[in-house]
Design an enzyme around this catalytic site. Structure first.
Site, PDB file in Angstrom:
ATOM      1  N   ASN A  66       0.862  -2.609   5.349  1.00  0.00           N
ATOM      2  CA  ASN A  66       0.100  -1.364   5.486  1.00  0.00           C
ATOM      3  C   ASN A  66      -1.161  -1.335   4.616  1.00  0.00           C
ATOM      4  OD1 ASN A  66      -0.202   1.741   5.778  1.00  0.00           O
ATOM      5  ND2 ASN A  66       0.151   1.454   3.581  1.00  0.00           N
TER       6      ASN A  66
ATOM      7  N   GLY B 126       0.830  -1.215   0.000  1.00  0.00           N
ATOM      8  CA  GLY B 126       0.000   0.000   0.000  1.00  0.00           C
ATOM      9  C   GLY B 126       0.853   1.249   0.000  1.00  0.00           C
TER      10      GLY B 126
ATOM     11  N   TYR C 166     -15.023  -3.237   9.567  1.00  0.00           N
ATOM     12  CA  TYR C 166     -13.704  -2.573   9.599  1.00  0.00           C
ATOM     13  C   TYR C 166     -13.053  -2.773  10.969  1.00  0.00           C
ATOM     14  CZ  TYR C 166      -9.894   0.735   9.324  1.00  0.00           C
ATOM     15  OH  TYR C 166      -8.630   1.298   9.357  1.00  0.00           O
TER      16      TYR C 166
HETATM   17  P1  NDP Z   1      -4.847   5.288   1.691  1.00  0.00           P
HETATM   18  O1  NDP Z   1      -6.154   4.995   1.056  1.00  0.00           O
HETATM   19  O2  NDP Z   1      -4.218   6.606   1.442  1.00  0.00           O
HETATM   20  O3  NDP Z   1      -3.805   4.125   1.334  1.00  0.00           O
HETATM   21  C1  NDP Z   1      -4.175   2.772   1.296  1.00  0.00           C
HETATM   22  C2  NDP Z   1      -3.124   1.989   0.547  1.00  0.00           C
HETATM   23  O4  NDP Z   1      -3.527   0.597   0.543  1.00  0.00           O
HETATM   24  C3  NDP Z   1      -3.004   2.411  -0.909  1.00  0.00           C
HETATM   25  O5  NDP Z   1      -1.650   2.489  -1.247  1.00  0.00           O
HETATM   26  C4  NDP Z   1      -3.694   1.303  -1.681  1.00  0.00           C
HETATM   27  O6  NDP Z   1      -3.044   1.121  -2.928  1.00  0.00           O
HETATM   28  C5  NDP Z   1      -3.424   0.085  -0.786  1.00  0.00           C
HETATM   29  N1  NDP Z   1      -4.396  -0.976  -1.005  1.00  0.00           N
HETATM   30  C6  NDP Z   1      -5.724  -0.965  -0.728  1.00  0.00           C
HETATM   31  N2  NDP Z   1      -6.282  -2.111  -1.133  1.00  0.00           N
HETATM   32  C7  NDP Z   1      -5.289  -2.876  -1.676  1.00  0.00           C
HETATM   33  C8  NDP Z   1      -5.245  -4.154  -2.274  1.00  0.00           C
HETATM   34  N3  NDP Z   1      -6.338  -4.925  -2.381  1.00  0.00           N
HETATM   35  N4  NDP Z   1      -4.056  -4.614  -2.731  1.00  0.00           N
HETATM   36  C9  NDP Z   1      -2.945  -3.855  -2.618  1.00  0.00           C
HETATM   37  N5  NDP Z   1      -2.924  -2.647  -2.057  1.00  0.00           N
HETATM   38  C10 NDP Z   1      -4.086  -2.157  -1.596  1.00  0.00           C
HETATM   39  O7  NDP Z   1      -5.094   5.088   3.263  1.00  0.00           O
HETATM   40  P2  NDP Z   1      -4.098   5.132   4.511  1.00  0.00           P
HETATM   41  O8  NDP Z   1      -2.735   5.472   4.121  1.00  0.00           O
HETATM   42  O9  NDP Z   1      -4.772   5.947   5.534  1.00  0.00           O
HETATM   43  O10 NDP Z   1      -4.191   3.612   4.975  1.00  0.00           O
HETATM   44  C11 NDP Z   1      -3.078   2.785   5.194  1.00  0.00           C
HETATM   45  C12 NDP Z   1      -3.386   1.842   6.338  1.00  0.00           C
HETATM   46  O11 NDP Z   1      -3.606   2.618   7.513  1.00  0.00           O
HETATM   47  C13 NDP Z   1      -4.635   0.991   6.157  1.00  0.00           C
HETATM   48  O12 NDP Z   1      -4.367  -0.309   6.625  1.00  0.00           O
HETATM   49  C14 NDP Z   1      -5.671   1.683   7.057  1.00  0.00           C
HETATM   50  O13 NDP Z   1      -6.650   0.779   7.522  1.00  0.00           O
HETATM   51  C15 NDP Z   1      -4.770   2.146   8.174  1.00  0.00           C
HETATM   52  N6  NDP Z   1      -5.301   3.222   8.990  1.00  0.00           N
HETATM   53  C16 NDP Z   1      -5.707   4.404   8.437  1.00  0.00           C
HETATM   54  C17 NDP Z   1      -6.216   5.406   9.250  1.00  0.00           C
HETATM   55  C18 NDP Z   1      -6.739   6.688   8.699  1.00  0.00           C
HETATM   56  O14 NDP Z   1      -7.498   7.379   9.423  1.00  0.00           O
HETATM   57  N7  NDP Z   1      -6.363   7.092   7.494  1.00  0.00           N
HETATM   58  C19 NDP Z   1      -6.293   5.230  10.701  1.00  0.00           C
HETATM   59  C20 NDP Z   1      -5.843   3.948  11.165  1.00  0.00           C
HETATM   60  C21 NDP Z   1      -5.356   3.000  10.336  1.00  0.00           C
HETATM   61  P3  NDP Z   1      -3.783   0.856  -4.325  1.00  0.00           P
HETATM   62  O15 NDP Z   1      -5.115   1.543  -4.280  1.00  0.00           O
HETATM   63  O16 NDP Z   1      -2.838   1.420  -5.335  1.00  0.00           O
HETATM   64  O17 NDP Z   1      -3.883  -0.619  -4.399  1.00  0.00           O
HETATM   65  C1  8X3 Z   2      -9.130   4.395  10.707  1.00  0.00           C
HETATM   66  C2  8X3 Z   2      -9.558   5.212  11.884  1.00  0.00           C
HETATM   67  O1  8X3 Z   2     -11.594   5.921  13.276  1.00  0.00           O
HETATM   68  O2  8X3 Z   2     -11.881   5.738  10.859  1.00  0.00           O
HETATM   69  O3  8X3 Z   2      -8.619   3.174  11.085  1.00  0.00           O
HETATM   70  O4  8X3 Z   2     -11.707   3.759  12.210  1.00  0.00           O
HETATM   71  S1  8X3 Z   2     -11.265   5.129  12.042  1.00  0.00           S
END
Ligand code: NDP
Ligand code: 8X3
Length: 254
Positions: A88, A13, A154
Site C-alpha cells: 500500500n 504504509g 504518478y
Molecule cells: P497517505 O499519505 O495517507 O498514506 C501513505 C502511506 O504510505 C503512509 O503510511 C506512508 O508512511 C507510506 N509511505 C510513503 N512513502 C513511503 C516510503 N518511502 N517507505 C515506506 N512507507 C511509505 O495516503 P493514502 O492512504 O491515500 O495512500 C495509500 C496508497 O493508496 C498509495 O499507494 C496511494 O498511491 C494509493 N491511492 C490513494 C488515493 C487517494 O486519493 N488518497 C487514490 C488511489 C490510490 P510514512 O510516511 O510513515 O512512511
Molecule cells: C490517487 C487518485 O486521481 O489523485 O491515486 O490520481 S488521483
C-alpha cells in the site's frame, strides 16, 4: 464468513490513510499484523491501540521501502509465515507537467510506488511459494487505468502497478497464491497534503464541493478481497466516489 482469523498480514504504509484503516479492519477480523512505514512513533502508537482493542499480535518495522537493503533486513527478521502482503505504501508528488516537473519528485514516486512495491513482492513471494499459499494485494489507483495532465509520472507508476499485478499473477500461475489489486479514485487521506508538500489549503481544494471516498471505503474492499474463498482471485476493483466519473470528471457543488 470470516476466513481471515489467525492469519498474518504485512501492510506497508500503515501509518496513515488506507493502510492504517486496513490494519484496523484486519485486526477486527482477528488478523495478526506486521505494520510498516517510516514514522516509527506512529507505528508504535497504532500497534498498541490495535493490540489493546482487538487482542491480535501486532509487530512494527519502521523502514523506507525505497531502501532495498532495509527491505531485505525486514524480511530476514520475520518470524511468522506471511499469509497476506498489502503493498500500500505510495504517494504522489506535485502536479507539474512533463516539461517542468522536478526530477526529484519523479524519483521519489518511481522508487516508492514501483520499486518499493517490487522489492517487497520479490522478497515475500518466494516465502509464499514455498508454502503454496498467500495473497498479494497491491494498492493501485484509477490513475493506473487512465492518465491525466499533471500526473505524468504518478499515473505511470500506477499503470506500472497494474502491469506488475498482472505479471505477478501470471508468474505464480499454477500455485494457490492469489494476486489482486484495488484501484481507488479520490480518497481523502494525507495523500494530497503529501502531494502538495504540506499545503493544507491546496490539499483541501482537491475534495472541495464533493463527498470523497474515505480510507474506510477502501479498507473494506481490501478486507473483502482478502476474505474470499481460497479459489476466488479478484484481479482488480475500481472504486470512485459517486461524484467522480474519471480523473477529470468530478462533480462539485458550488
Ligand atoms: P497517505 O499519505 O495517507 O498514506 C501513505 C502511506 O504510505 C503512509 O503510511 C506512508 O508512511 C507510506 N509511505 C510513503 N512513502 C513511503 C516510503 N518511502 N517507505 C515506506 N512507507 C511509505 O495516503 P493514502 O492512504 O491515500 O495512500 C495509500 C496508497 O493508496 C498509495 O499507494 C496511494 O498511491 C494509493 N491511492 C490513494 C488515493 C487517494 O486519493 N488518497 C487514490 C488511489 C490510490 P510514512 O510516511 O510513515 O512512511
Ligand atoms: C490517487 C487518485 O486521481 O489523485 O491515486 O490520481 S488521483
Amino acid at each position: 464468513m470470516n476466513r481471515l482469523e489467525g492469519k498474518t498480514a504485512i501492510i506497508t504504509g500503515a501509518t496513515s490513510g488506507i493502510g492504517m484503516k486496513t490494519a484496523e479492519l484486519f485486526a477486527a477480523e482477528g488478523v495478526n499484523l506486521i505494520l510498516t512505514g517510516r514514522r516509527k512513533e506512529r507505528l508504535e502508537q497504532i500497534a498498541s491501540t490495535l493490540k489493546e482493542e482487538f487482542g491480535v499480535g501486532v509487530q512494527t518495522a519502521a523502514f523506507d521501502v525505497r531502501d532495498q537493503q532495509a527491505c531485505k533486513e525486514f524480511v530476514v527478521s520475520l518470524s511468522d509465515s506471511i499469509d497476506i502482503l498489502v503493498n500500500n505504501a505510495g504517494l504522489a508528488k506535485g502536479t507539474d507537467p512533463v516539461y517542468s516537473a522536478t526530477f526529484e519528485d519523479w524519483d521519489v514516486m518511481i522508487d516508492t510506488n514501483v520499486k518499493g512495491l517490487l522489492y517487497l513482492s520479490r522478497l515475500i513471494s518466494p516465502l509464499m511459494k514455498k508454502r503454496n499459499t498467500g495473497h498479494i494485494i497491491n494498492v493501485g489507483s484509477t490513475a493506473g487505468h487512465e492518465s491525466y495532465a499533471g500526473g505524468v509520472v504518478y499515473t505511470a507508476t500506477k499503470h506500472a502497478v497494474k502491469a506488475i499485478t498482472e505479471s505477478t499473477k501470471k508468474d505464480l500461475h499454477g500455485t494457490d497464491i492469489r494476486v489482486s489489486m484495488v484501484s481507488p479514485g479520490l480518497v481523502e487521506t494525507e495523500f494530497s497534503e503529501v502531494r502538495f508538500d504540506g499545503d493544507k489549503e491546496k490539499a483541501a481544494d482537491v475534495y472541495k464541493g464533493l463527498k470523497p471516498l474515505v480510507a474506510q471505503d477502501i479498507a473494506e474492499i481490501i478486507v473483502f478481497v482478502a476474505n474470499r474463498p481460497a479459489h476466488v482471485n479478484i484481479m482488480d476493483t475500481i472504486i470512485y466516489p459517486v461524484s467522480q466519473s474519471s480523473a477529470t470528471m468530478v462533480h462539485r457543488n458550488e
